[in-house]
Design an enzyme around this catalytic site. Structure first.
Site, PDB file in Angstrom:
ATOM      1  N   ARG A 257      13.075  35.915  31.019  1.00  0.00           N
ATOM      2  CA  ARG A 257      14.197  35.845  30.072  1.00  0.00           C
ATOM      3  C   ARG A 257      14.096  36.839  28.918  1.00  0.00           C
ATOM      4  O   ARG A 257      14.693  36.643  27.855  1.00  0.00           O
ATOM      5  CB  ARG A 257      14.376  34.421  29.536  1.00  0.00           C
TER       6      ARG A 257
ATOM      7  N   LYS B  16      22.452  49.461  26.909  1.00  0.00           N
ATOM      8  CA  LYS B  16      23.166  49.114  28.140  1.00  0.00           C
ATOM      9  C   LYS B  16      22.203  49.248  29.317  1.00  0.00           C
ATOM     10  O   LYS B  16      21.590  50.304  29.505  1.00  0.00           O
ATOM     11  CB  LYS B  16      24.362  50.035  28.363  1.00  0.00           C
TER      12      LYS B  16
ATOM     13  N   GLU C 191      27.530  64.715  28.619  1.00  0.00           N
ATOM     14  CA  GLU C 191      27.481  63.679  27.594  1.00  0.00           C
ATOM     15  C   GLU C 191      27.364  64.294  26.197  1.00  0.00           C
ATOM     16  O   GLU C 191      27.852  63.719  25.221  1.00  0.00           O
ATOM     17  CB  GLU C 191      26.321  62.722  27.857  1.00  0.00           C
TER      18      GLU C 191
ATOM     19  N   LYS D 272      25.790  58.529  18.676  1.00  0.00           N
ATOM     20  CA  LYS D 272      25.752  57.319  19.478  1.00  0.00           C
ATOM     21  C   LYS D 272      25.138  56.168  18.691  1.00  0.00           C
ATOM     22  O   LYS D 272      25.628  55.028  18.765  1.00  0.00           O
ATOM     23  CB  LYS D 272      24.992  57.530  20.784  1.00  0.00           C
TER      24      LYS D 272
ATOM     25  N   GLU E 156      30.273  46.632  22.805  1.00  0.00           N
ATOM     26  CA  GLU E 156      31.488  47.288  23.285  1.00  0.00           C
ATOM     27  C   GLU E 156      32.722  46.389  23.222  1.00  0.00           C
ATOM     28  O   GLU E 156      33.463  46.233  24.186  1.00  0.00           O
ATOM     29  CB  GLU E 156      31.288  47.816  24.716  1.00  0.00           C
TER      30      GLU E 156
ATOM     31  N   ARG F 140      32.887  51.240  20.511  1.00  0.00           N
ATOM     32  CA  ARG F 140      31.905  51.757  21.467  1.00  0.00           C
ATOM     33  C   ARG F 140      32.568  52.217  22.760  1.00  0.00           C
ATOM     34  O   ARG F 140      32.032  53.080  23.464  1.00  0.00           O
ATOM     35  CB  ARG F 140      30.823  50.700  21.756  1.00  0.00           C
TER      36      ARG F 140
ATOM     37  N   ASN G  62      33.126  56.161  26.475  1.00  0.00           N
ATOM     38  CA  ASN G  62      33.476  56.246  27.893  1.00  0.00           C
ATOM     39  C   ASN G  62      34.543  57.305  28.181  1.00  0.00           C
ATOM     40  O   ASN G  62      35.181  57.254  29.244  1.00  0.00           O
ATOM     41  CB  ASN G  62      33.959  54.884  28.393  1.00  0.00           C
TER      42      ASN G  62
ATOM     43  N   HIS H 278      34.849  58.601  31.677  1.00  0.00           N
ATOM     44  CA  HIS H 278      34.050  57.760  32.556  1.00  0.00           C
ATOM     45  C   HIS H 278      34.900  56.905  33.508  1.00  0.00           C
ATOM     46  O   HIS H 278      34.433  56.567  34.596  1.00  0.00           O
ATOM     47  CB  HIS H 278      33.134  56.846  31.732  1.00  0.00           C
TER      48      HIS H 278
ATOM     49  N   HIS I 193      33.577  57.410  36.990  1.00  0.00           N
ATOM     50  CA  HIS I 193      32.977  56.330  37.769  1.00  0.00           C
ATOM     51  C   HIS I 193      33.713  56.122  39.082  1.00  0.00           C
ATOM     52  O   HIS I 193      33.100  55.788  40.111  1.00  0.00           O
ATOM     53  CB  HIS I 193      32.985  55.033  36.960  1.00  0.00           C
TER      54      HIS I 193
ATOM     55  N   HIS J 294      26.266  61.956  37.899  1.00  0.00           N
ATOM     56  CA  HIS J 294      27.073  61.244  36.907  1.00  0.00           C
ATOM     57  C   HIS J 294      27.742  62.211  35.938  1.00  0.00           C
ATOM     58  O   HIS J 294      28.944  62.112  35.670  1.00  0.00           O
ATOM     59  CB  HIS J 294      26.190  60.253  36.141  1.00  0.00           C
TER      60      HIS J 294
END
Length: 367
Positions: free
Chosen positions: A125, A147, A189, A231, A241, A245, A249, A252, A256, A269
């Protein structure tokens, strides 16, 4: 051997969970890069088959001898960013009898960093982990912000958790073994930060792109530091997000979709994001938000970074829309896109008519 005048340290401000980003040359060789952030004496280094021959022994030797240091070497590639590979990390931790005071160290690019972060978030956990990014893309983006996760055949990064590292250690020397294609993927990026929030940084990138692609140390350090600072500021404003935030993207949603459709790893990517940013800028221009000159400038910056401007051959509008409808930014089945009000000023919009988007996708050049 590359040299840097001085190291740099930034902080991601998240209250009790704040952590440093150390940027320098030779940080992998220094025990003080890691020891202050270890939760206990058990350390599991996770890397891949490409990175391990270059840097695993260096990292091992920089850790004090009294520590119980183990390693897991995974296959390299976006296609291996799966729950099965995360399971190998869990297996190694359990077989070694590692407890809640263990620390995982992610040594590699964004794929390794995301998987190790997810393994750390879920093992017993939640245990500590340190990011040691070895690609430009991971140094300026995926290693910062917490993330973590894995891909699903239907969508990228759809399974994961927010879990912040204890530290990010960026050794610029690792870029000397990075292929040119991977370096360009990382620059996607970097230029993204200029597009979404800092027009002055974008202008600086236009002037220094050749030096960046030659990996001139001071220029690369400045680009990494500026990217990480932008960032870090955004993550401090919106860690999970819920708002600003999402601007990170840009490109993206399109990118994606390209990655998922083409098969993870066939397009890097950053390559998919580069094409995706060009598509987002084109849509922004068609909506009347940015000028033709701004669109042309956007395309030139993306191209100068060595990134594609066109979408993949054989990918239809329906292929795009099917994947884009699975995007995590969407709310109540409304497609949300990051678009440009101007260079250095991005926004999230769910107001693009589907007919307009489909027309863009129909007309957009393939190659």
């Amino acid at each position: 051997m590359i040299e840097l005048a001085h190291d740099r340290t930034l902080t991601v401000e998240l209250g009790e969970r704040s952590y440093p980003i150390h940027i320098g040359v030779g940080l992998l060789n220094r025990s003080d890069s890691f020891v202050p952030y270890l939760a206990g004496s058990q350390v599991m280094i996770v890397t891949n088959e490409t990175v391990a021959p270059h840097y695993l022994d260096t990292l091992r030797s920089s850790l004090p001898g009294h520590l119980d240091v183990r390693a897991v070497v995974l296959p390299d590639g976006e296609q291996y960013k799966t729950i099965e590979q995360v399971g190998r990390i869990w297996d190694a931790l359990l077989e070694a009898g590692f407890n809640r005071r263990c620390t995982l160290i992610a040594l590699g690019g964004g794929v390794i960093g995301d998987m190790v972060g997810y393994a750390a978030a879920s093992y017993q956990r939640g245990v500590a982990f340190i990011q040691v990014p070895t690609t430009l893309l991971s140094q300026v983006d995926s290693s910062v912000g917490g993330k973590t996760g894995v891909n699903h055949p239907l969508g990228k990064n759809m399974i994961g958790a927010f879990w912040q590292p204890k530290a990010v250690v960026v050794d610029i020397a690792t870029l000397t073994t990075l292929p040119a294609r991977e370096l360009s993927a990382g620059l996607a990026e970097v230029v993204k930060y200029g597009f979404i929030r800092d027009a002055a940084f974008l202008a600086w990138l236009e002037q220094n792109m050749t030096a960046l692609r030659r990996v001139e140390p001071e220029i690369v350090a400045e680009a990494i530091a500026k990217s990480c600072q932008i960032k870090a500021n955004i993550v401090a404003e919106d860690e999970t997000e819920q708002g600003v935030r999402a601007l990170l993207n840009l490109g993206h949603t399109f990118g994606h979709a390209i990655e998922a459709h083409q098969g993870y790893g066939n397009w890097l990517h950053g390559e998919a994001v580069g094409a995706g940013m060009a598509m987002a800028a084109t849509l922004s221009h068609q909506l009347g938000w940015i000028s033709a000159d701004a669109l042309e400038r956007t395309k030139k910056v993306i191209e100068s970074a060595g990134l594609p401007l066109v979408a993949p051959t054989g990918m239809s509008s329906d292929d795009f829309l099917t994947r884009m409808r699975l995007d995590k930014k969407n709310v109540d089945a409304r497609l949300r896109l990051v678009l440009l009000n101007d260079l250095g000023d991005a926004c999230v919009s769910d107001a693009t008519p589907i007919e307009t988007l489909r027309q863009l996708l129909d007309d957009y050049p393939r190659g």
